[in-house]
Design a protein around this motif. Structure first.
Motif, PDB file in Angstrom:
ATOM      1  N   LYS A 126       0.870  -1.173   0.000  1.00  0.00           N
ATOM      2  CA  LYS A 126       0.000   0.000   0.000  1.00  0.00           C
ATOM      3  C   LYS A 126       0.909   1.226   0.000  1.00  0.00           C
ATOM      4  O   LYS A 126       1.111   1.876   1.033  1.00  0.00           O
ATOM      5  N   LEU A 127       1.472   1.474  -1.155  1.00  0.00           N
ATOM      6  CA  LEU A 127       2.423   2.576  -1.232  1.00  0.00           C
ATOM      7  C   LEU A 127       1.717   3.894  -0.936  1.00  0.00           C
ATOM      8  O   LEU A 127       2.334   4.873  -0.538  1.00  0.00           O
ATOM      9  N   GLU A 128       0.392   3.902  -1.143  1.00  0.00           N
ATOM     10  CA  GLU A 128      -0.325   5.134  -0.829  1.00  0.00           C
ATOM     11  C   GLU A 128      -0.213   5.465   0.659  1.00  0.00           C
ATOM     12  O   GLU A 128      -0.178   6.638   1.036  1.00  0.00           O
ATOM     13  N   GLU A 129      -0.102   4.434   1.488  1.00  0.00           N
ATOM     14  CA  GLU A 129       0.081   4.728   2.915  1.00  0.00           C
ATOM     15  C   GLU A 129       1.438   5.373   3.148  1.00  0.00           C
ATOM     16  O   GLU A 129       1.575   6.340   3.894  1.00  0.00           O
ATOM     17  N   GLY A 130       2.455   4.803   2.452  1.00  0.00           N
ATOM     18  CA  GLY A 130       3.787   5.389   2.560  1.00  0.00           C
ATOM     19  C   GLY A 130       3.795   6.804   2.027  1.00  0.00           C
ATOM     20  O   GLY A 130       4.334   7.732   2.633  1.00  0.00           O
ATOM     21  N   MET A 174       2.865  13.033  12.909  1.00  0.00           N
ATOM     22  CA  MET A 174       3.276  11.798  12.227  1.00  0.00           C
ATOM     23  C   MET A 174       2.752  10.575  12.974  1.00  0.00           C
ATOM     24  O   MET A 174       2.278   9.616  12.363  1.00  0.00           O
ATOM     25  N   GLU A 175       2.868  10.634  14.302  1.00  0.00           N
ATOM     26  CA  GLU A 175       2.379   9.508  15.099  1.00  0.00           C
ATOM     27  C   GLU A 175       0.878   9.322  14.898  1.00  0.00           C
ATOM     28  O   GLU A 175       0.383   8.211  14.749  1.00  0.00           O
ATOM     29  N   GLU A 176       0.212  10.455  14.843  1.00  0.00           N
ATOM     30  CA  GLU A 176      -1.238  10.412  14.672  1.00  0.00           C
ATOM     31  C   GLU A 176      -1.609   9.763  13.332  1.00  0.00           C
ATOM     32  O   GLU A 176      -2.485   8.899  13.259  1.00  0.00           O
ATOM     33  N   VAL A 177      -0.884  10.175  12.297  1.00  0.00           N
ATOM     34  CA  VAL A 177      -1.176   9.628  10.969  1.00  0.00           C
ATOM     35  C   VAL A 177      -0.867   8.133  10.925  1.00  0.00           C
ATOM     36  O   VAL A 177      -1.638   7.331  10.410  1.00  0.00           O
ATOM     37  N   LYS A 178       0.275   7.760  11.514  1.00  0.00           N
ATOM     38  CA  LYS A 178       0.638   6.343  11.536  1.00  0.00           C
ATOM     39  C   LYS A 178      -0.475   5.530  12.182  1.00  0.00           C
ATOM     40  O   LYS A 178      -0.880   4.493  11.683  1.00  0.00           O
ATOM     41  N   LYS A 179      -0.940   6.079  13.327  1.00  0.00           N
ATOM     42  CA  LYS A 179      -1.968   5.369  14.072  1.00  0.00           C
ATOM     43  C   LYS A 179      -3.250   5.283  13.238  1.00  0.00           C
ATOM     44  O   LYS A 179      -3.871   4.223  13.114  1.00  0.00           O
ATOM     45  N   GLY A 184      -6.844   2.071  10.068  1.00  0.00           N
ATOM     46  CA  GLY A 184      -7.729   2.187   8.914  1.00  0.00           C
ATOM     47  C   GLY A 184      -8.690   3.349   9.025  1.00  0.00           C
ATOM     48  O   GLY A 184      -9.764   3.344   8.433  1.00  0.00           O
ATOM     49  N   LYS A 185      -8.305   4.376   9.809  1.00  0.00           N
ATOM     50  CA  LYS A 185      -9.234   5.468  10.010  1.00  0.00           C
ATOM     51  C   LYS A 185      -9.028   6.627   9.039  1.00  0.00           C
ATOM     52  O   LYS A 185      -9.756   7.602   9.069  1.00  0.00           O
ATOM     53  N   ILE A 186      -7.994   6.496   8.246  1.00  0.00           N
ATOM     54  CA  ILE A 186      -7.752   7.622   7.342  1.00  0.00           C
ATOM     55  C   ILE A 186      -8.375   7.334   5.992  1.00  0.00           C
ATOM     56  O   ILE A 186      -8.133   6.299   5.370  1.00  0.00           O
ATOM     57  N   GLU A 187      -9.181   8.266   5.573  1.00  0.00           N
ATOM     58  CA  GLU A 187      -9.870   8.124   4.288  1.00  0.00           C
ATOM     59  C   GLU A 187      -8.966   8.644   3.165  1.00  0.00           C
ATOM     60  O   GLU A 187      -8.401   9.721   3.279  1.00  0.00           O
TER      61      GLU A 187
END
Ligand SMILES: Nc1ncnc2c1ncn2[C@@H]1O[C@H](COP(=O)(O)OP(=O)(O)OP(=O)(O)O)[C@@H](O)[C@H]1O
Ligand SMILES: Nc1ncnc2c1ncn2[C@@H]1O[C@H](COP(=O)(O)OP(=O)(O)OP(=O)(O)O)[C@@H](O)[C@H]1O
Ligand SMILES: [Mg+2]
Ligand SMILES: [Mg+2]
Lengths: 510, 364, 322, 313
Positions: free
Chosen positions: C124-128, C303-308, C313-316
């Motif tokens: 999921k390179l989009e996550e990266g 950054m921590e927030e985004v990682k979490k 799976g909470k980020i749209e």
């Protein structure tokens, strides 16, 4: 006891399939001019290439000035004072005269070129031997005569004491030849030893002290030239028989006009006129000889008359039909045969064998192909017949054109062009480089064609040739025809004058 | 009449140089393998087995030989006339693109018609790319080595665009490739269970046609062009159109190779479908002495080297780079074989121009 | 050699003791500092961990598409249990060969077609990209960002789009430059491209991996600007400039696949897709190393927030597909 | 798009053009000798790769960049000897010989690199040649950053342009080279060792191609990567023909190609609304277009690609 500059003993040289030199002995007396004679393909050039270190013989010894030597490359030969002017000039065309002179020589400025110095010595040398040439000119701008001078100068510049000249006069005008002989005599008087290969026997009689004759790679004779020696003595030696020719009693030509050239113009890439309003005509069964100093538009005229170059303006009418605008193939179809000046690049496919070269213009005709496929049997049969008919000397019809001697190459072209049943033959230097036997043969062939009604334009640097077989003689000078006259009432002097640009008073109409 | 032993001896003498030089190439490669700690005997056994070890493997070798022989024949036509068309890869690509475009856009047509149409399109695609270089040479005197080379690069990017843009598979989740060909458009498999497809027959037919071609007047015209433009013009040949024609035929065949590869193997377009065929085709053409039969043989030889080489890579663990080192060495040794002939002729006191001069010569 | 026979029936039975034979086919090189190397190391790592349980063979640089099928068939007919084809170009050949060898398992690195005995793994390179976009958007001082890619393929495209998307979310003023070099090997071209971005005022550039990435890092070093790495922690290449980056760890995914094969779960599995994600530790953010003190606390927190958020799976995110 | 017209953009573009063109130009300068002597060396790509590796290995193990340069040139010479042998001694077709050399060089450089360095997580690096800002000149507005802030190899390359011209036009060696390429038989007859001159010219080409490769690995980049030459060897051959064998024109041609490459990257980055593949193809298309406009005058060395043998006529 005479001292010899060169002694070659028992020289043998083989090329695949044939022996070019077979146990040849050759001696050159110091301070003399030695003629080397032989028919085309007899092995003259090969022998001299061996002496110059270009080829290594399989057998035999060479002594220079009395001491035995082995010549592995031209440098060794040059270091021994041998210089050679080759049958095909060894000049680098995009370079200047001076640059060509310097090739391969150490410079007095170490790794740097010393053009000024060389130019000075060149001027001095050319003054001494009366060999005029512009040191700064590029070779490709020079006439053949001038190139010849460059070659001789270059040999002299290298301090050659032994000079080999391989058919130097084949490409020269009579005046240039006369000049050359003056120079050669000057050099002999200077103590230099000279070997001269030529097919023109009168030249040997005029200048040589001695001759050696080769036939089929063997030495068949050699003797001093005395005032008593005659041309037939020499021909006898060369071909084992006398060659007689008599073209005198040819019937006058009465045919209708075949080819009309009207106000033909051609400009070169610098927009300068090379052909400047050429007008002449040739009748059926007529030979028109075109005399002129090389480089006055002869080559270009041939190219325009055969469609190889488009003219700038003017007309070419063949039996009333306009040819301008046609492609080379159109000219070929209309029956215009062409014996080109440059046999290596234009007249022959050097990598093809003889049989193939004989059909390069006609491969698509029904004679040699069927439904788009070549008919190899017909091609081979054609070759067999012509090889015999034209006495082409080769290891076989599979021999490549590039492996033939110059004379035999020329014969292939002749055979091909003449057997194409042409209406017109444009013959540019058709006998250049041919031995006398072959020369006579070609002239006979041209006469034969004439008798059959073919119209022939004969361009030659050899005035004898022109006078011998032409019906009318035209002179070209700076892209213009300076006059056309009947062969009967013309003298060599007159032609010579016109070739130098002097207008003739009497223009014969035909 | 030659006696059978005489014939045998003669054959042996004529193929001896090739055998000797190939052996030397193998020896040199074996040394390299030893240096890396590989077992050369095993490696070469695997190479041989990989190329010929079973019906399936022979089929693979033929599969590889297919585009090589078609392209090499095309290359040979240009080379014979001294036109150095090194743009095989680009012409292959354009052929593939054209054919695929036709196959995907005219799917309404009956397949009976569409397949030959795509073949023609492939030829035209290749011909367009080569013909461009031909026109550049004929009209502008632009050297074809450069133009065909540059057009190779352009073709790579063009293909890259095509599979990401106009022809991208709409159902392909954005992967850079075209949709698959319709089943009926795939070239039929000749031997089930293998990839051997109709292309090999087309390849062999093209080789045979090549044989006839050189016997035709058009073939003659092209050979004559190779002898120099002066003599060709003198013989009544028109230089410029002939140059274009030669490039069109030569490149058209490369386009056909693209067609057999895509319609016989990949069934779709994606990046890297040509990888390396272009330069290998040059090698094949020249090793085959620009002669159709020779091209047939050397394409098979090279295909075997590639197929066996990749088997060797997989099974013995020989690095890929070493496989291309071996390829390079084999070519170098094989073209050096004339040295042997030259030496033999010198020993026998005759001069032989050697193979090289047939295929080399003045290009201008 | 030998064993070219196709005997699919024999394999399953006497397998109790024998290790699982795994073949990895890579289109590129095992040291390409990129996609191939990451997978190679992931598999090797697992081989160490599962010593005795699996046995790995690999072959590299099978980049010619036409060579893929023979390679697959070779390994399949030699009795390999799991064959991994690392790239979407393996898709059609795998589907074909997998049909012929129903008892052999195949794993396809990115793609979308499957059979019962095949699966797809993907990153999921989009996550990266999202993570890097966030970081870049927050740390840029000039509000100009860049991203450099090699060839434009599906997962890379998704990564780039997510990078741009995330950067704009955290920093609406940001301008983003993007370019592709069009291949995987011309690192010098990538370096020149990155330099051109820095010259134009960009101060943070992310590269999306592939062999060309080294060139981008080098550009950052030369211009002394910020680079975000990819594939692995690339800080050592330019300690003062590689602020962070994403690092892949393919072991979790390979492990899942191998486990499924070993436990006979592979064929029955409903979801044939294995994803390398932030959640399963397949995608991580490289540490800041010596640059740690240059990163403001809020940025670290974000950054921590985004990682979490990603992990849970909470980020749209939009579906980035062409 | 207005950014295109800013000075900063132009500086970046021109400096980028120079950087991009240097490895091509270096190789092209050597190839001028090779081609002038009548040899078409399509193996330059392979030689450059070997040079790139040699330069890196030398610098890595000795710690000296200059020793790296030396090793690169040496390896370039050794590798080019294969080409010389094939084209001059064997008289093989040069297209095939060059192709073989490129295949060999591509494989061998990758193979040796792996053998020497093994598989590493990140590529080993060296400190590359640093940029040197030339005093005074470097402070010039505009031209300073464009021309005078490069590494030493860039300056060296510019010097080599003049050297090449000088050697070709003003020395006996240059004269011999031109003669050998035009009319080897005449050169032979004038006592020039045709084979030797051709060997030397191929070797000069090899040395400079090796250097060109090293520029990539230890001049521009600081590491060796597989196939990092990426077609520059072929471009160099094109540049030479394009420049009609003249070093000054080669400088222009290389800059043109380098400029187009640098420009397309910048246009991509700026988001020009054109598929990036077209921009990537631009340098090649441009090369063709310019070639069309300059080729009418091209006069190839008459003996181009023709092997010479005394015995043949
Ligand atoms: N390099 C060569 N390869 C093959 N055969 C050759 C070669 N050079 C010469 N020959 C052959 O050797 C023979 C002698 O040739 P040579 O050139 O010495 O003749 P020549 O007497 O100079 O003839 P010409 O008067 O026509 O110049 C010819 O049959 C020719 O075909
Ligand atoms: N077969 C040959 N043997 C020896 N020398 C030759 C041969 N063919 C050509 N030459 C020589 O090679 C040189 C180059 O000749 P060429 O005909 O190629 O020049 P060119 O290209 O026609 O020049 P330009 O077009 O400028 O007039 C000339 O010096 C010529 O005498
Ligand atoms: Mg002669
Ligand atoms: Mg000419």
């Amino acid at each position: 006891m005479q001292s010899y500059a060169v002694e070659m003993q028992g020289i043998t040289k083989r090329f695949k399939g044939n022996v070019a030199n077979n146990q040849v002995d050759f001696r050159l007396i110091k301070g003399s001019i030695h003629g080397l004679l032989g028919e085309n393909g007899a092995g003259k050039t090969t022998l001299m290439n061996i002496l110059f270190g270009l080829y290594q013989p399989e057998e035999g010894q060479i002594k220079i000035n009395g001491s035995a030597v082995v010549l592995n490359n031209p440098t060794q030969a040059m270091n021994l004072g041998i210089g050679m002017v080759h049958q095909h000039f060894m000049l680098v065309r995009p370079m200047t005269v001076v640059e060509n002179m310097m090739l391969g020589l150490p410079s007095q400025r170490g790794p740097l070129l010393d053009k000024a110095k060389v130019e000075a010595s060149l001027r001095e040398l050319s003054g001494k031997y009366n060999l005029k040439v512009d040191p700064k000119a590029k070779i490709r701008q020079l006439s053949v005569g001038e190139q010849q001078r460059v070659e001789i100068l270059s040999v002299l510049y290298r301090g050659a004491e032994i000079l080999i000249l391989d058919e130097p006069t084949a490409v020269l005008t009579p005046q240039e030849s006369t000049e050359l002989f003056k120079i050669l005599k000057l050099m002999r008087d200077d103590g230099k030893s000279i070997i001269l290969i030529t097919h023109k026997l009168e030249e040997i009689l005029e200048i040589a002290d001695e001759v050696t004759v080769l036939r089929d790679g063997c030495r068949v004779g050699g003797e001093p030239i005395t005032p008593a020696t005659t041309k037939s003595d020499l021909t006898n030696l060369m071909v084992g028989r006398e060659i007689v020719c008599n073209f005198a009693e040819k019937p006058p030509c009465t045919g209708k006009t075949r080819l009309v050239v009207d106000q033909l113009m051609l400009k070169d890439e610098h927009k300068l006129p090379v052909l400047n309003g050429i007008n002449f005509s040739i009748r059926e069964g007529e030979i028109v000889g075109l005399a002129g100093v090389d480089g006055n538009g002869q080559k270009e005229l041939c190219e325009v008359l055969t469609g190889l170059k488009p003219s700038s303006s003017g007309k070419i009418l063949l039996d009333g039909q306009e040819l301008i605008g046609k492609k080379p193939s159109g000219f070929i179809k209309e029956g215009i045969a062409h014996i080109p000046e440059d046999r290596h690049k234009t007249g022959l496919a050097m990598g093809f064998d003889i049989a193939t070269n004989l059909i390069i213009k006609e491969y698509h005709s029904p004679r040699f192909s069927f439904r788009g496929l070549l008919n190899f049997k017909a091609i081979q049969d054609n070759a067999k017949r012509l090889l015999e008919e034209y006495k082409i000397k080769a290891s076989g019809q599979e021999a490549k054109a590039k492996d033939l001697s110059g004379g035999n190459q020329q014969k292939i072209i002749l055979a091909r062009e003449i057997t194409s049943s042409p209406r017109v033959i444009i013959a540019n230097q058709p006998t250049r480089g041919l031995d006398i036997g072959a020369t006579m043969y070609v002239r006979e062939k041209l006469m034969e064609q004439r008798a059959q009604g073919v119209s022939i334009l004969l361009i030659s640097a050899d005035l004898e040739e022109i006078l011998q077989i032409s019906d009318r003689i035209a002179v070209i000078y700076e892209g213009q025809i300076k006059g056309i006259m009947d062969n009967k009432n013309v003298s060599i002097e007159e032609i010579g004058m016109m070739m130098a640009g002097v207008e003739s008073g009497e223009k014969a109409a035909c | 009449m030659l006696s059978s032993t005489g014939f045998f001896k003669k054959t042996l003498v004529s193929i001896a140089p090739s055998i000797i030089t190939i052996s030397l190439a193998i020896l040199a490669s074996a040394l390299l393998l030893l240096l890396t700690g590989q077992d050369p005997v095993e490696a070469f056994q695997t190479l041989f087995w990989g190329a010929f070890g079973s019906t399936h493997r022979i089929a693979e070798t033929l599969v590889k030989a297919t585009p090589l022989m078609i392209m090499a024949l095309g290359t040979s036509i240009a080379f014979k006339s001294q036109l150095w068309n090194i743009g095989g890869d680009g012409q292959f690509t354009l052929g593939a693109i054209f054919a695929m475009t036709v196959a995907l856009n005219f799917s309404a047509l009956p397949n009976m018609l569409l397949l030959p149409l795509s073949f023609v399109a492939a030829f035209l695609g290749g011909a367009l790319w080569g013909g461009l270089a031909g026109v550049f040479r004929a009209k502008f005197n632009a050297n074809e080595v450069i133009t065909t080379l540059m057009l190779n690069y352009v073709a790579v990017h063009l293909l890259s665009w095509v599979v990401r843009g106009p022809l991208i598979d709409p159902k392909g989740h954005g992967f850079p490739q075209t949709p698959l060909l319709d089943e009926a458009l795939k070239l039929p498999i000749l031997l089930s269970g293998t990839r051997l497809h109709l292309g090999i027959i087309i390849g062999v037919l093209i080789i045979l046609a090549g044989y006839l071609f050189w016997r035709s007047t058009l073939g003659f015209r092209i050979r004559l062009m190779g002898e120099g433009h002066h003599v060709a013009r003198y013989s009544g040949i028109e230089i410029s159109p002939t140059i274009v024609l030669i490039m069109v035929i030569s490149a058209g065949l490369a386009g056909v190779a693209g067609w057999t590869e895509v319609f016989g193997i990949h069934y779709r377009l994606m990046d890297d479908i040509t990888a390396g065929y272009g330069s290998l085709a040059i090698v094949v053409a020249l090793l085959g002495n620009l002669n159709p039969l020779g091209i047939g043989i050397s394409s098979f030889f090279f295909a075997a080297l590639i197929v066996g080489g990749s088997t060797m890579q997989r099974m013995v663990g020989v690095p890929f780079s070493l496989v291309s080192v071996i390829q390079g060495l084999v070519i170098i040794f094989v073209i050096s074989r004339v040295i042997y002939t030259q030496w033999r002729d010198r020993r026998d006191g005759s001069i032989n121009p050697g193979v090289s001069n047939k295929s080399t010569g003045r290009s201008y | 050699g030998g064993g070219d026979k196709q005997e699919p029936a024999k394999q399953e039975g006497n397998q109790e003791k024998k290790p699982l034979k795994v073949a990895l086919i890579l289109p590129g090189k095992i040291d390409d500092v990129s996609f191939n190397q990451a997978m190679y190391e992931g598999v090797k790592e697992l081989e160490k961990e599962y010593a005795g349980k699996i046995e790995v063979t690999y072959t590299e640089q099978v980049y010619e598409v036409a060579n893929i099928e023979p390679a697959l068939r070779d390994f399949a007919s030699q009795g390999y249990d799991l064959i991994i084809g690392h790239g979407f170009q393996f898709m059609e050949p795998i589907i074909k060969v997998a049909g012929e060898f129903p008892n052999t398992k195949f794993a396809l690195g990115t793609g979308f077609k499957t059979l019962p005995n095949t699966c797809v793994y993907d990153v999921k390179l989009e996550e990266g990209g999202y993570l890097m976009g966030t970081l870049a958007g927050l740390t840029t001082k000039t509000n100009k960002l860049g991203v450099v890619g090699g060839a434009d393929v599906a997962e890379i495209y998704r990564g780039h789009e997510a990078y741009k998307h995330a950067a704009k979310l955290v920093n609406p003023n940001v301008q983003i430059q993007e370019l592709y070099t069009g291949d995987w090997r011309d690192a010098a071209k990538a370096k020149e491209g990155a330099i051109s971005m820095y010259d134009a005022g960009v101060d943070v550039v992310w590269h999306s991996g592939d062999g060309i990435g080294v060139g981008v890092v080098d550009a950052g070093k030369e211009k002394n600007k910020t680079v975000l790495g990819n594939v692995s922690d690339q800080n050592v290449l330019a300690p003062n400039n590689v602020l962070s980056g994403i690092a892949y760890n393919w072991t979790p995914v390979v492990k899942q696949i191998v486990d499924d094969v070993l436990n006979d779960n592979f064929t029955n599995r409903n979801d044939k897709f294995y994803w390398l994600t932030v959640a399963n530790g397949g995608i991580t953010v490289a540490p800041f190393h010596g640059l740690d003190n240059t990163v403001p606390a809020e940025v670290k927190a974000k950054m921590e927030e985004v990682k979490k958020g990603l992990a849970e799976g909470k980020i749209e995110m939009p579906k980035f597909e062409k | 798009m207005t950014e295109v017209l800013t000075q900063g953009f132009l500086i970046s573009l021109l400096a980028g053009a120079i950087r991009t063109s240097v490895p091509i130009l270096l190789t092209a300068l050597g190839d001028i000798f090779t081609q002038r002597a009548g040899i078409l060396n399509l193996g330059l790509e392979g030689i450059m790769l070997m040079g790139a590796l040699g330069g890196f290995v030398g610098a890595y193990f000795t710690g000296s960049l200059w020793l790296g340069v030396l090793l690169a040139m040496l390896i370039g010479v050794l590798f080019s000897l294969i080409m010389a042998f094939l084209s001059v001694t064997v008289k093989a077709n040069q297209v095939i010989a060059g192709t073989a050399l490129t295949i060999l060089g591509t494989g061998l450089s990758a193979y040796l690199y792996r053998s020497i360095f093994g598989v590493q997580k990140l590529p080993p690096q060296i400190e590359a040649f640093p940029a040197i800002k030339i005093p005074l000149l470097g402070d010039l507005p505009f031209w300073g950053p464009v021309l005078f802030e490069h590494n030493i190899l860039v300056y060296l390359t510019l010097v080599l342009v003049f050297v090449t011209y000088f050697v070709m036009e003003k020395t006996t060696f240059g004269l011999s080279v031109r003669a050998v390429g035009e009319h080897p038989r005449a050169a032979d007859a004038k006592g020039i060792n045709v084979q030797l001159v051709r060997y030397i010219c191929v070797m000069i080409g090899g040395a400079l191609a090796g250097l060109g490769g090293a520029f990539l690995s230890i001049g521009f980049m600081n590491t060796f990567l597989d196939q990092m030459v990426a077609g520059r060897g072929f471009i160099a051959v094109a540049v030479v023909i394009f420049a009609r064998w003249n070093p000054y024109r080669a400088l222009g041609a290389a800059l043109l190609f380098g400029g187009a490459s640098a420009l397309q990257l910048r246009l991509q980055a700026m988001g020009v609304p054109v598929p990036h593949q077209f921009l990537l193809a631009m340098p090649y298309i441009l090369t063709i277009l310019v070639l069309l406009s300059v080729s009418k005058k091209a006069q190839f060395p008459a003996a181009y690609t023709v092997p010479y043998s005394r015995a043949e006529r």
